[in-house]
Scaffold this motif. Structure first.
Motif, PDB file in Angstrom:
ATOM      1  N   VAL A 246     104.069  42.327 -10.146  1.00  0.00           N
ATOM      2  CA  VAL A 246     102.910  42.895  -9.463  1.00  0.00           C
ATOM      3  C   VAL A 246     103.177  42.906  -7.962  1.00  0.00           C
ATOM      4  N   GLY A 247     102.286  43.497  -7.210  1.00  0.00           N
ATOM      5  CA  GLY A 247     102.504  43.625  -5.773  1.00  0.00           C
ATOM      6  C   GLY A 247     102.184  42.354  -4.994  1.00  0.00           C
ATOM      7  N   GLU A 248     102.841  42.208  -3.845  1.00  0.00           N
ATOM      8  CA  GLU A 248     102.540  41.077  -2.966  1.00  0.00           C
ATOM      9  C   GLU A 248     101.114  41.199  -2.422  1.00  0.00           C
ATOM     10  N   THR A 249     100.733  42.419  -2.031  1.00  0.00           N
ATOM     11  CA  THR A 249      99.392  42.629  -1.499  1.00  0.00           C
ATOM     12  C   THR A 249      98.345  42.507  -2.595  1.00  0.00           C
ATOM     13  N   THR A 250      98.598  43.138  -3.742  1.00  0.00           N
ATOM     14  CA  THR A 250      97.616  43.068  -4.828  1.00  0.00           C
ATOM     15  C   THR A 250      97.448  41.627  -5.312  1.00  0.00           C
ATOM     16  N   PHE A 251      98.520  40.858  -5.308  1.00  0.00           N
ATOM     17  CA  PHE A 251      98.414  39.441  -5.668  1.00  0.00           C
ATOM     18  C   PHE A 251      97.477  38.709  -4.723  1.00  0.00           C
ATOM     19  N   GLN A 252      97.624  38.952  -3.425  1.00  0.00           N
ATOM     20  CA  GLN A 252      96.766  38.296  -2.443  1.00  0.00           C
ATOM     21  C   GLN A 252      95.302  38.669  -2.661  1.00  0.00           C
ATOM     22  N   VAL A 253      95.046  39.954  -2.956  1.00  0.00           N
ATOM     23  CA  VAL A 253      93.672  40.401  -3.173  1.00  0.00           C
ATOM     24  C   VAL A 253      93.099  39.766  -4.436  1.00  0.00           C
ATOM     25  N   VAL A 254      93.859  39.836  -5.526  1.00  0.00           N
ATOM     26  CA  VAL A 254      93.364  39.315  -6.802  1.00  0.00           C
ATOM     27  C   VAL A 254      93.100  37.815  -6.699  1.00  0.00           C
ATOM     28  N   ARG A 255      93.999  37.085  -6.072  1.00  0.00           N
ATOM     29  CA  ARG A 255      93.821  35.636  -5.943  1.00  0.00           C
ATOM     30  C   ARG A 255      92.535  35.302  -5.195  1.00  0.00           C
ATOM     31  N   ARG A 256      92.154  36.164  -4.258  1.00  0.00           N
ATOM     32  CA  ARG A 256      90.970  35.884  -3.439  1.00  0.00           C
ATOM     33  C   ARG A 256      89.677  36.459  -4.014  1.00  0.00           C
ATOM     34  N   PHE A 257      89.758  37.632  -4.662  1.00  0.00           N
ATOM     35  CA  PHE A 257      88.532  38.354  -5.010  1.00  0.00           C
ATOM     36  C   PHE A 257      88.249  38.456  -6.510  1.00  0.00           C
ATOM     37  N   VAL A 258      89.225  38.161  -7.365  1.00  0.00           N
ATOM     38  CA  VAL A 258      89.022  38.294  -8.811  1.00  0.00           C
ATOM     39  C   VAL A 258      88.704  36.922  -9.389  1.00  0.00           C
ATOM     40  N   ASP A 259      87.630  36.856 -10.159  1.00  0.00           N
ATOM     41  CA  ASP A 259      87.122  35.580 -10.648  1.00  0.00           C
ATOM     42  C   ASP A 259      87.856  35.069 -11.886  1.00  0.00           C
ATOM     43  N   GLU A 260      88.384  35.987 -12.693  1.00  0.00           N
ATOM     44  CA  GLU A 260      88.992  35.567 -13.967  1.00  0.00           C
ATOM     45  C   GLU A 260      89.937  36.669 -14.443  1.00  0.00           C
ATOM     46  N   ILE A 261      91.009  36.272 -15.120  1.00  0.00           N
ATOM     47  CA  ILE A 261      91.915  37.226 -15.767  1.00  0.00           C
ATOM     48  C   ILE A 261      92.047  36.838 -17.224  1.00  0.00           C
ATOM     49  N   VAL A 262      91.830  37.793 -18.112  1.00  0.00           N
ATOM     50  CA  VAL A 262      92.039  37.576 -19.540  1.00  0.00           C
ATOM     51  C   VAL A 262      93.140  38.512 -20.022  1.00  0.00           C
ATOM     52  N   THR A 263      93.809  38.142 -21.100  1.00  0.00           N
ATOM     53  CA  THR A 263      94.874  38.974 -21.651  1.00  0.00           C
ATOM     54  C   THR A 263      94.556  39.359 -23.087  1.00  0.00           C
ATOM     55  N   LEU A 264      95.035  40.534 -23.475  1.00  0.00           N
ATOM     56  CA  LEU A 264      94.828  41.033 -24.831  1.00  0.00           C
ATOM     57  C   LEU A 264      96.120  41.650 -25.350  1.00  0.00           C
ATOM     58  N   PRO A 265      96.411  41.507 -26.655  1.00  0.00           N
ATOM     59  CA  PRO A 265      97.584  42.172 -27.230  1.00  0.00           C
ATOM     60  C   PRO A 265      97.347  43.668 -27.365  1.00  0.00           C
ATOM     61  N   ASP A 266      98.434  44.413 -27.487  1.00  0.00           N
ATOM     62  CA  ASP A 266      98.344  45.870 -27.584  1.00  0.00           C
ATOM     63  C   ASP A 266      97.369  46.329 -28.660  1.00  0.00           C
ATOM     64  N   GLU A 267      97.398  45.679 -29.830  1.00  0.00           N
ATOM     65  CA  GLU A 267      96.574  46.171 -30.934  1.00  0.00           C
ATOM     66  C   GLU A 267      95.081  46.108 -30.602  1.00  0.00           C
ATOM     67  N   LYS A 268      94.662  45.108 -29.840  1.00  0.00           N
ATOM     68  CA  LYS A 268      93.258  45.019 -29.450  1.00  0.00           C
ATOM     69  C   LYS A 268      92.902  46.113 -28.439  1.00  0.00           C
ATOM     70  N   ILE A 269      93.841  46.409 -27.550  1.00  0.00           N
ATOM     71  CA  ILE A 269      93.611  47.475 -26.575  1.00  0.00           C
ATOM     72  C   ILE A 269      93.531  48.822 -27.278  1.00  0.00           C
ATOM     73  N   PHE A 270      94.412  49.037 -28.256  1.00  0.00           N
ATOM     74  CA  PHE A 270      94.383  50.286 -29.011  1.00  0.00           C
ATOM     75  C   PHE A 270      93.079  50.420 -29.817  1.00  0.00           C
TER      76      PHE A 270
END
Length: 276
Positions: A246-270
């Motif tokens: 991921v980006g250096e800038t986007t990492f800085q933004v996400v670390r400061r402004f995003v409250d939570e990150i969840v992950t999903l497998p491809d089949e759930k996204i599909f």
């Protein structure tokens, strides 16, 4: 406004997003927020979907390049631009370049979706196929910068581009000022970086949740590590989420402004795509 090359991270303000919207809005569609009775019943919440499928080129990706290109000098525009993309950024750059009268070269992975390749060419861009994932196509784009003197347009790690993508968040908060939670997908982090800053500039109490492929959890792993990490491999069939770093800038933004990150497998996204 800062760019990806700046060492210090300076957040964007609401005025930055208002300015970006003034630059971008003449060329985009203000897309609707759609509701679903079934989705509301299943979640027990009022849920609305930001329908960027109705945006020009079929995704939000035109917003960033339109803002970015408005800052280019005449000399930079005359040299032309180059980008790397899994497909949607390619179309956004190609159409934005057409609007501004700029020559565009787009590097895409050799296994990119054929319809996206053809759509990019239809907008007038030169397409160069290289590698099998975005990171490899990006190496080719950097090479063309050196060989042809083109201006490089990063698909996510640039604050001017992020401000353009964040106009989606500005529209969202205008159309639904009482929203409590905003859920945004993460590939390289450009969209969530713009949306998170835009909505929190207007309403700091809004919770922002990022959703990432469990086969390419670059942002989640970077936030956990406290620095940007490069994944050894990605196991994700969805082209826009296949990013090793991921980006250096986007990492800085996400670390400061995003409250939570969840992950999903491809089949759930599909499953969700088919349901929609």
């Amino acid at each position: 406004m800062t760019t990806a090359s700046n060492a210090a991270f300076v957040p964007l303000t609401r005025e930055d997003f208002e300015d970006a919207y003034a630059r971008v809005s003449p060329h985009i569609r203000h897309t609707p927020l759609l509701s679903s009775r079934i989705l509301n019943e299943r979640t027990g919440c009022e849920v609305r979907l930001k329908a960027e499928i109705f945006q020009r080129t079929g995704s939000y990706k035109i917003r960033g390049p339109l803002n970015k290109f408005s800052y280019l000098t005449d000399e930079e525009r005359s040299r032309g631009v180059v980008c790397s993309s899994a497909g949607n950024h390619a179309q956004g750059v190609a159409l934005a370049a057409q609007i501004y009268g700029i020559k565009a070269v787009v590097c895409m992975a050799a296994n990119a979706t054929p319809s996206k390749v053809e759509a990019t060419k239809a907008y007038g861009a030169e397409v160069v196929l290289h590698g099998t994932i975005w990171d490899e196509a990006n190496e080719k784009a950097r090479e063309l910068v050196r060989e042809r003197g083109l201006t490089y347009v990063h698909p996510f790690d640039d604050m001017q581009l992020i401000a353009g993508q964040g106009t989606l968040g500005l529209e969202l908060i205008r159309d639904w000022p009482d929203v409590d939670v905003v859920i945004v997908p993460i590939g390289g982090g450009g969209l969530i970086s713009g949306v998170a800053q835009a909505v929190k500039a207007a309403r700091p109490s809004v919770k922002v949740i990022g959703v990432e492929s469990s086969g390419a959890p670059g942002m989640r792993d970077s936030v956990k590590a406290g620095h940007v990490v490069t994944l050894e491999r990605v196991d994700c069939i969805i082209d826009g989420l296949r990013v090793k770093r991921v980006g250096e800038t986007t990492f800085q933004v996400v670390r400061r402004f995003v409250d939570e990150i969840v992950t999903l497998p491809d089949e759930k996204i599909f499953e969700a795509m088919l349901w929609i």
